[in-house]
Design a protein around this motif. Sequence first.
Motif, PDB file in Angstrom:
ATOM      1  N   LEU A 101      37.441  62.245  41.892  1.00  0.00           N
ATOM      2  CA  LEU A 101      36.342  61.198  41.789  1.00  0.00           C
ATOM      3  C   LEU A 101      35.023  61.784  41.532  1.00  0.00           C
ATOM      4  N   ARG A 102      34.739  62.824  42.361  1.00  0.00           N
ATOM      5  CA  ARG A 102      33.306  63.411  42.110  1.00  0.00           C
ATOM      6  C   ARG A 102      33.353  64.398  40.853  1.00  0.00           C
ATOM      7  N   GLU A 103      34.382  64.527  40.204  1.00  0.00           N
ATOM      8  CA  GLU A 103      34.140  65.455  39.193  1.00  0.00           C
ATOM      9  C   GLU A 103      33.995  64.448  38.047  1.00  0.00           C
ATOM     10  N   LEU A 104      34.364  63.058  37.908  1.00  0.00           N
ATOM     11  CA  LEU A 104      34.432  62.290  36.975  1.00  0.00           C
ATOM     12  C   LEU A 104      33.060  61.915  36.443  1.00  0.00           C
ATOM     13  N   PRO A 105      32.705  61.492  35.199  1.00  0.00           N
ATOM     14  CA  PRO A 105      31.354  61.223  34.903  1.00  0.00           C
ATOM     15  C   PRO A 105      30.566  60.212  35.858  1.00  0.00           C
ATOM     16  N   GLY A 106      29.459  60.638  36.109  1.00  0.00           N
ATOM     17  CA  GLY A 106      28.879  59.827  37.307  1.00  0.00           C
ATOM     18  C   GLY A 106      29.435  60.042  38.764  1.00  0.00           C
ATOM     19  N   GLY A 107      30.305  61.114  38.849  1.00  0.00           N
ATOM     20  CA  GLY A 107      30.744  61.412  40.197  1.00  0.00           C
ATOM     21  C   GLY A 107      29.876  61.769  41.340  1.00  0.00           C
ATOM     22  N   ARG A 108      28.738  62.124  40.728  1.00  0.00           N
ATOM     23  CA  ARG A 108      27.661  62.591  41.650  1.00  0.00           C
ATOM     24  C   ARG A 108      26.896  61.313  42.515  1.00  0.00           C
ATOM     25  N   HIS A 109      27.381  60.060  41.942  1.00  0.00           N
ATOM     26  CA  HIS A 109      26.867  59.090  42.635  1.00  0.00           C
ATOM     27  C   HIS A 109      27.756  58.332  43.604  1.00  0.00           C
ATOM     28  N   LEU A 110      29.116  58.997  43.861  1.00  0.00           N
ATOM     29  CA  LEU A 110      30.018  58.474  44.633  1.00  0.00           C
ATOM     30  C   LEU A 110      29.149  58.900  46.247  1.00  0.00           C
ATOM     31  N   LYS A 111      29.098  57.845  47.065  1.00  0.00           N
ATOM     32  CA  LYS A 111      28.201  58.270  48.274  1.00  0.00           C
ATOM     33  C   LYS A 111      29.168  57.646  49.387  1.00  0.00           C
ATOM     34  N   GLY A 112      29.962  56.922  49.119  1.00  0.00           N
ATOM     35  CA  GLY A 112      30.885  56.138  50.338  1.00  0.00           C
ATOM     36  C   GLY A 112      32.036  55.598  49.476  1.00  0.00           C
ATOM     37  N   ILE A 113      32.821  55.179  50.632  1.00  0.00           N
ATOM     38  CA  ILE A 113      34.075  54.574  50.455  1.00  0.00           C
ATOM     39  C   ILE A 113      34.272  53.179  51.166  1.00  0.00           C
ATOM     40  N   ARG A 114      34.812  52.242  50.866  1.00  0.00           N
ATOM     41  CA  ARG A 114      35.281  51.049  51.574  1.00  0.00           C
ATOM     42  C   ARG A 114      36.587  50.375  51.206  1.00  0.00           C
ATOM     43  N   HIS A 115      37.107  49.907  52.179  1.00  0.00           N
ATOM     44  CA  HIS A 115      38.399  49.266  52.023  1.00  0.00           C
ATOM     45  C   HIS A 115      38.378  47.840  52.574  1.00  0.00           C
ATOM     46  N   GLN A 116      39.076  46.786  52.314  1.00  0.00           N
ATOM     47  CA  GLN A 116      38.869  45.247  52.498  1.00  0.00           C
ATOM     48  C   GLN A 116      39.782  45.074  53.771  1.00  0.00           C
ATOM     49  N   VAL A 117      39.309  45.854  55.040  1.00  0.00           N
ATOM     50  CA  VAL A 117      39.965  45.928  56.235  1.00  0.00           C
ATOM     51  C   VAL A 117      39.863  44.427  56.875  1.00  0.00           C
ATOM     52  N   GLN A 118      38.846  43.659  56.406  1.00  0.00           N
ATOM     53  CA  GLN A 118      39.007  42.202  56.883  1.00  0.00           C
ATOM     54  C   GLN A 118      40.287  41.466  56.442  1.00  0.00           C
ATOM     55  N   GLY A 119      40.761  42.017  55.473  1.00  0.00           N
ATOM     56  CA  GLY A 119      42.082  41.304  54.944  1.00  0.00           C
ATOM     57  C   GLY A 119      43.318  41.902  55.614  1.00  0.00           C
ATOM     58  N   GLU A 120      43.143  43.009  56.475  1.00  0.00           N
ATOM     59  CA  GLU A 120      44.225  43.552  56.993  1.00  0.00           C
ATOM     60  C   GLU A 120      44.760  42.889  58.161  1.00  0.00           C
ATOM     61  N   PRO A 121      45.939  42.622  58.503  1.00  0.00           N
ATOM     62  CA  PRO A 121      46.395  41.564  59.508  1.00  0.00           C
ATOM     63  C   PRO A 121      46.578  42.209  60.802  1.00  0.00           C
ATOM     64  N   ASP A 122      46.484  43.663  60.645  1.00  0.00           N
ATOM     65  CA  ASP A 122      46.678  44.522  61.962  1.00  0.00           C
ATOM     66  C   ASP A 122      45.192  44.790  62.483  1.00  0.00           C
ATOM     67  N   PRO A 123      44.674  44.208  63.667  1.00  0.00           N
ATOM     68  CA  PRO A 123      43.404  44.290  63.886  1.00  0.00           C
ATOM     69  C   PRO A 123      42.773  45.752  64.242  1.00  0.00           C
ATOM     70  N   GLU A 124      43.903  46.622  64.417  1.00  0.00           N
ATOM     71  CA  GLU A 124      43.780  48.122  64.746  1.00  0.00           C
ATOM     72  C   GLU A 124      44.010  49.055  63.570  1.00  0.00           C
ATOM     73  N   TRP A 125      44.067  48.324  62.447  1.00  0.00           N
ATOM     74  CA  TRP A 125      44.128  49.136  61.196  1.00  0.00           C
ATOM     75  C   TRP A 125      43.515  50.646  60.985  1.00  0.00           C
ATOM     76  N   LEU A 126      42.427  50.509  61.407  1.00  0.00           N
ATOM     77  CA  LEU A 126      41.592  51.746  61.392  1.00  0.00           C
ATOM     78  C   LEU A 126      42.113  52.671  62.203  1.00  0.00           C
ATOM     79  N   LEU A 127      42.762  52.310  63.181  1.00  0.00           N
ATOM     80  CA  LEU A 127      43.106  53.323  64.234  1.00  0.00           C
ATOM     81  C   LEU A 127      44.510  53.849  63.916  1.00  0.00           C
ATOM     82  N   ARG A 128      45.255  53.340  62.812  1.00  0.00           N
ATOM     83  CA  ARG A 128      46.489  53.907  62.346  1.00  0.00           C
ATOM     84  C   ARG A 128      46.355  55.510  62.002  1.00  0.00           C
ATOM     85  N   GLU A 129      47.540  56.344  62.233  1.00  0.00           N
ATOM     86  CA  GLU A 129      47.322  57.693  62.016  1.00  0.00           C
ATOM     87  C   GLU A 129      47.164  58.121  60.450  1.00  0.00           C
TER      88      GLU A 129
END
Length: 305
Positions: A101-129
């Motif tokens: 992604l960082r090698e793509l046109p505009g890739g230098r603008h990638l500064k963060g990642i997000r996932h819709q954790v609010q929609g995950e049924p597992d309240p501990e989704w972030l702790l999965r291995e």
Amino acid sequence: MTAGRTGVVDAHHHVWDLSVRDQDWIAGPELAPLRRNFTVEDLAPEARAAGVSRGVLVQTVTVAQETPEFLALAESSDLIGAVVGWTDLTRPDVADELARLRELPGGRHLKGIRHQVQGEPDPEWLLREDVRRGLAAVAEAGLAYDLVVLPHQLPACARAAERHPDLTFVLDHLGKPSIATGEPEPWATGVRALAALPNTVCKLSGMVTEADPRGWSVGDLAPYADTVLEAFGPGRLMFGSDWPVCTLVASYAEVVDIAARLTGKLGESEREEIFAGTATRVYGLRLGSTVPEARGPAASAAGNP
């Protein structure tokens, strides 16, 4: 409202084109006003009028093609200073994907990642291995990780931040407190626990659409803003409009004005942090900083996503 000098950073906004891709989360009559295209060209004049000179474009759907599109858009826009994109954190080659992604046109603008954790049924989704491996790759790439979660998921956020001290976690929309009901718990306890970790920051964003749809005032938002101000401090707090979602209940100018009012008792240097400094550091932006000036009493609004 009107703003002073230009230089405010909007750390959280979106764009979408329904002819390119549906936004399947826009469902029901209450969200009907959002079922149209919202472009950078729509945002730019409103942002400039409010004194905003740089913005952070944040993902909206868990579709791999969206992030390259946003990066290319950032490359062609003088308003978009950073992109918070999406990729599947559980894929075994996530580190390679981030590098691609960082090698793509505009890739230098990638500064963060997000996932819709609010929609995950597992309240501990972030702790999965498998998710933790992905978070480690995000940290290794030098990116931030935006958290879009609900109050009951905040404990897992704090544990994830504790397990990944080299990754900056950015809490979107204060963690979506129940402003409409006026009940601070369990949100307040959860947000304070997260803020106790030094690798966490918070966006002063999304409050207007969590307020009572029958009508609200700035005073209704103040206890929640005060809580995160006390917990994180101005140096770990950043303003975000959540445009165009905010337009369900308030204009862009009104959202900026509300944030100015909620921080009006702070000193100039503290407000500089919230309206520019924190986002500039977290997302690696290059610009000067300033703060908006509050206008007059903000009107109550109605509506809620």
